[in-house]
Scaffold this active site. Structure first.
Site, PDB file in Angstrom:
ATOM      1  N   GLY A   7     -15.662 -27.280  17.744  1.00 24.02           N
ATOM      2  CA  GLY A   7     -15.570 -25.815  17.753  1.00 24.02           C
ATOM      3  C   GLY A   7     -16.889 -25.151  17.411  1.00 24.02           C
ATOM      4  O   GLY A   7     -17.340 -24.224  18.090  1.00 24.02           O
ATOM      5  N   GLU A  16      -4.893 -16.508  14.621  1.00 26.20           N
ATOM      6  CA  GLU A  16      -5.593 -15.231  14.762  1.00 26.20           C
ATOM      7  C   GLU A  16      -5.795 -14.879  16.239  1.00 26.20           C
ATOM      8  O   GLU A  16      -5.553 -13.749  16.673  1.00 26.20           O
ATOM      9  CB  GLU A  16      -6.974 -15.288  14.085  1.00 26.20           C
ATOM     10  CG  GLU A  16      -6.937 -15.420  12.568  1.00 26.20           C
ATOM     11  CD  GLU A  16      -6.978 -16.855  12.090  1.00 26.20           C
ATOM     12  OE1 GLU A  16      -6.487 -17.753  12.818  1.00 26.20           O
ATOM     13  OE2 GLU A  16      -7.478 -17.085  10.981  1.00 26.20           O
ATOM     14  N   LYS A  59      -4.826 -23.591   7.242  1.00 27.89           N
ATOM     15  CA  LYS A  59      -4.015 -23.076   8.367  1.00 27.89           C
ATOM     16  C   LYS A  59      -2.542 -23.423   8.145  1.00 27.89           C
ATOM     17  O   LYS A  59      -1.665 -22.587   8.334  1.00 27.89           O
ATOM     18  CB  LYS A  59      -4.469 -23.728   9.686  1.00 27.89           C
ATOM     19  CG  LYS A  59      -5.832 -23.284  10.175  1.00 27.89           C
ATOM     20  CD  LYS A  59      -6.096 -23.885  11.553  1.00 27.89           C
ATOM     21  CE  LYS A  59      -7.527 -23.699  11.980  1.00 27.89           C
ATOM     22  NZ  LYS A  59      -7.855 -24.303  13.262  1.00 27.89           N
ATOM     23  N   LYS A  80     -10.326 -23.251  21.724  1.00 26.81           N
ATOM     24  CA  LYS A  80     -10.345 -24.650  22.154  1.00 26.81           C
ATOM     25  C   LYS A  80      -8.938 -25.241  22.045  1.00 26.81           C
ATOM     26  O   LYS A  80      -8.432 -25.846  22.961  1.00 26.81           O
ATOM     27  CB  LYS A  80     -11.336 -25.429  21.287  1.00 26.81           C
ATOM     28  CG  LYS A  80     -11.356 -26.904  21.604  1.00 26.81           C
ATOM     29  CD  LYS A  80     -12.244 -27.657  20.648  1.00 26.81           C
ATOM     30  CE  LYS A  80     -11.978 -29.143  20.774  1.00 26.81           C
ATOM     31  NZ  LYS A  80     -12.702 -29.928  19.793  1.00 26.81           N
TER      32      LYS A  80
HETATM   33  O1  F6P Z   1     -11.472 -22.856  11.543  1.00 28.95           O
HETATM   34  C1  F6P Z   1     -11.550 -24.145  12.079  1.00 28.95           C
HETATM   35  C2  F6P Z   1     -11.785 -24.136  13.519  1.00 28.95           C
HETATM   36  O2  F6P Z   1     -11.194 -25.279  14.005  1.00 28.95           O
HETATM   37  C3  F6P Z   1     -13.242 -24.067  13.919  1.00 28.95           C
HETATM   38  O3  F6P Z   1     -13.879 -25.291  13.882  1.00 28.95           O
HETATM   39  C4  F6P Z   1     -13.114 -23.488  15.283  1.00 28.95           C
HETATM   40  O4  F6P Z   1     -14.336 -23.048  15.753  1.00 28.95           O
HETATM   41  C5  F6P Z   1     -12.103 -22.396  15.016  1.00 28.95           C
HETATM   42  O5  F6P Z   1     -11.191 -22.993  14.131  1.00 28.95           O
HETATM   43  C6  F6P Z   1     -11.391 -21.844  16.213  1.00 28.95           C
HETATM   44  O6  F6P Z   1     -10.623 -22.820  16.831  1.00 28.95           O
HETATM   45  P1  F6P Z   1     -10.071 -22.660  18.277  1.00 28.95           P
HETATM   46  O7  F6P Z   1     -11.216 -22.514  19.209  1.00 28.95           O
HETATM   47  O8  F6P Z   1      -9.286 -23.901  18.541  1.00 28.95           O
HETATM   48  O9  F6P Z   1      -9.195 -21.433  18.324  1.00 28.95           O
END
Ligand code: F6P
Length: 547
Positions: free
Chosen positions: A267, A212, A512, A206
């Protein structure tokens, strides 16, 4: 404002909880043969038997009163209406718009979001058809046979677990693989068996900033290029889902290959958006749509059904009852269905990331427990390990048992055994075993009186342990959609009562930021270490081991 714990509803529930001292569910079942029927409700093909709970009509009425006093229905309506209820991030919360089949507009800041939602669904449908028909080909002309879905958190758990749960509906010509962890072992293992010429990478993020996911995508890209693909072939093999279109384009994604989502999709609520694309690729668009329709049906139920029949409301209130009035600190999910084995992990993120909070309203530190620890695994496996603690431990652990009544292509003997274990566990937790029963069982075993007494004491089981049982005729895509939405709304009900913002995740964000600060010190070995002594020592040991 009066603190929640000082309100009349709260105080009433506290005295009702105390009043249960010495009472046992076993006796309630004996005294009232309508109990099971009165405390069973059903919607969207899901039957909830909540009769094995520490409740009676008076307690339920008090819980409904609490929900009313905390304006759960008004808060629910505000969510569905697109109000900015995620106030710490200034966002609407509209995963429900992603499965809105009412034909009605959904407004955010006066703008109808439905045209964009429907256009994205059309784009997903067309793309799935191109992949399944083989008209979308890899750069050497091969049809796509493998999809590698890269994402983490909600951008991973939703697609992976729902796909896994729907194994009987898999589209056979495509194999799906999932990569989440930044641990290189994961992506290495997945890519090792694949041919880059018939593999499609779906990167789901998102924010398009998640370390990662970005790193795993870079690794996949390097693998693709090393295997013989060129920069201009990337567009045929890499697509992405994101709300951050600019970052995706800057990263090198072809603009046509970006499936959009919006900041009003959280998310952990994002599987209904294009984040669900791997599910559609793995099941076919029609099955994917059924999943959305099931969720929509549960949305309607949540909005329309009176509290006494409303599954999310009932489950949410029962959770409040144990968390806040019996000091239960965890809640266990026990799917008796192998393919649903990932569901506890899915609900873990949904619930714990949503309600693991300690500030209510604008800035009020709460003085009551909020979101419990969610855990669990598939039955019957858990019966041979952790169920012991649920039966006889010193902590109260409310449980949700889940069982499909029919399973396609299942051997009847296995299925009957599975069901009997599921029902047997709910029964054992409820009735337990009295000392007299345990003592009687030891008759004629040649034990001394002292030994018999000691053993009977160990074999006594208190019972009176609460559980819900959720039955569905079979776990088809539609029912699964309803089940997921049921848990989403359960979490909503609890967040509304506790007054927390169920839609931000500042704790996760801190990790993070700190992780990135440390990474800089791991890559620049000469950089001075200015963290706490423990963290400095850990970094030094890592540096020493990786000279
Ligand atoms: O770990 C927190 C978070 O923001 C979750 O809520 C989300 O699903 C995940 O990281 C992945 O985030 P993104 O889709 O922005 O990579």
């Amino acid at each position: 404002m009066t603190s929640l714990t000082q309100t009349d509803n709260w105080q009433q529930l506290q005295s009702l909880a105390q009043g249960l001292n010495g009472q046992h569910m076993r006796d309630w079942f004996k005294q009232d043969d309508t109990r099971a029927q009165r405390y069973t409700s059903q919607a969207c093909g899901i039957e909830l038997d909540y009769s094995k709970n520490l409740i009676n009509d008076e307690i339920l009425a008090a819980l409904y009163g609490l929900a009313e006093a905390r304006q759960v229905s008004a808060k629910r309506d505000a969510m569905f209406a697109g109000d900015i209820i995620n106030h710490t991030e200034g966002r609407a919360v509209l995963h429900t718009a992603l499965r809105n089949f009412s034909g009605q507009p959904v407004l955010v800041d006066g703008q109808d979001v439905m045209p964009e939602v429907l256009a994205t669904q059309d784009k997903i449908k067309a793309f799935v058809e191109r992949i399944h028909s083989g008209s979308h080909k890899g750069y050497t002309g091969k049809a796509i046979k493998h999809i590698v879905s890269i994402g983490i958190g909600g951008s991973f758990l939703g697609p992976k677990i729902m796909f896994e749960a729907l194994k009987p509906y898999w589209y056979q010509d495509i194999k799906l693989h999932f990569v989440a962890n930044v641990d290189g072992c994961h992506i290495q293992d997945v890519l090792a068996g694949l041919d880059h010429e018939d593999t499609l990478i779906v990167m789901s993020s998102k924010s398009f900033t998640t370390q990662e996911t970005l790193q795993n995508t870079l690794t996949a890209k390097a693998w693709f290029l090393q295997a013989g693909g060129t920069q201009q072939d990337i567009a045929k093999h890499f697509i992405c889902v994101s709300s951050n279109i600019k970052a995706a384009v800057d990263f090198g994604m072809d603009e046509d290959n970006i499936f959009p989502m919006w900041d009003w999709v959280g998310g952990r609520y994002s599987l209904w958006s294009a984040i669900g694309l791997p599910i559609a690729l793995g099941l076919g668009y029609e099955n994917y749509r059924q999943l959305l329709e099931g969720a929509y049906e549960m949305d309607r139920h949540f909005v329309e059904a009176p509290a006494e029949q409303n599954l999310p409301m009932l489950m949410g209130l029962l959770g409040i009852w144990y968390t806040n009035f019996f000091a239960a600190q965890s809640h266990v999910l026990l799917p008796y269905y192998h393919y649903l084995r990932g569901f506890p992990a899915y609900v873990q993120q949904l619930d714990m990331e949503s309600n693991g909070k300690s500030v209510a309203g604008d800035a009020e530190q709460v003085d009551y427990a909020t979101g419990p620890v969610i855990w669990g695994s598939e039955g019957t496996n858990g019966q041979h390990s952790f169920h012991q603690l649920i039966h006889q431990g010193q902590v109260l652990i409310p449980a949700d048992f889940m069982l499909p009544l029919n399973v396609p292509n299942q051997d009847d003997t296995h299925h009957a055994m599975l069901a009997s274990n599921c029902f047997g566990q709910t029964q054992a937790l409820m009735q337990g075993k009295t000392y007299d029963e345990a003592y009687a069982e030891l008759e004629g075993k040649g034990l001394s009186e002292e030994k018999r007494h000691a053993l009977a004491t160990h074999k006594t089981m208190p019972g009176n342990k609460p559980s819900n049982t959720l039955l569905f005729s079979q776990l088809d895509p539609k029912t699964l959609g309803s089940l997921v939405a049921l848990y989403e709304h359960k979490v909503f009900v609890q967040g509304a009562i506790w007054g927390v913002n169920s839609f931000d995740q500042w704790g996760v964000e801190l990790g993070k930021v700190l992780g990135n600060n440390i990474l800089a010190k791991l890559t620049d070995r000469d950089a001075a270490l200015d963290f706490d002594a423990s963290t400095n020592a850990l970094i030094s040991r890592f540096r020493a081991a990786n000279q």
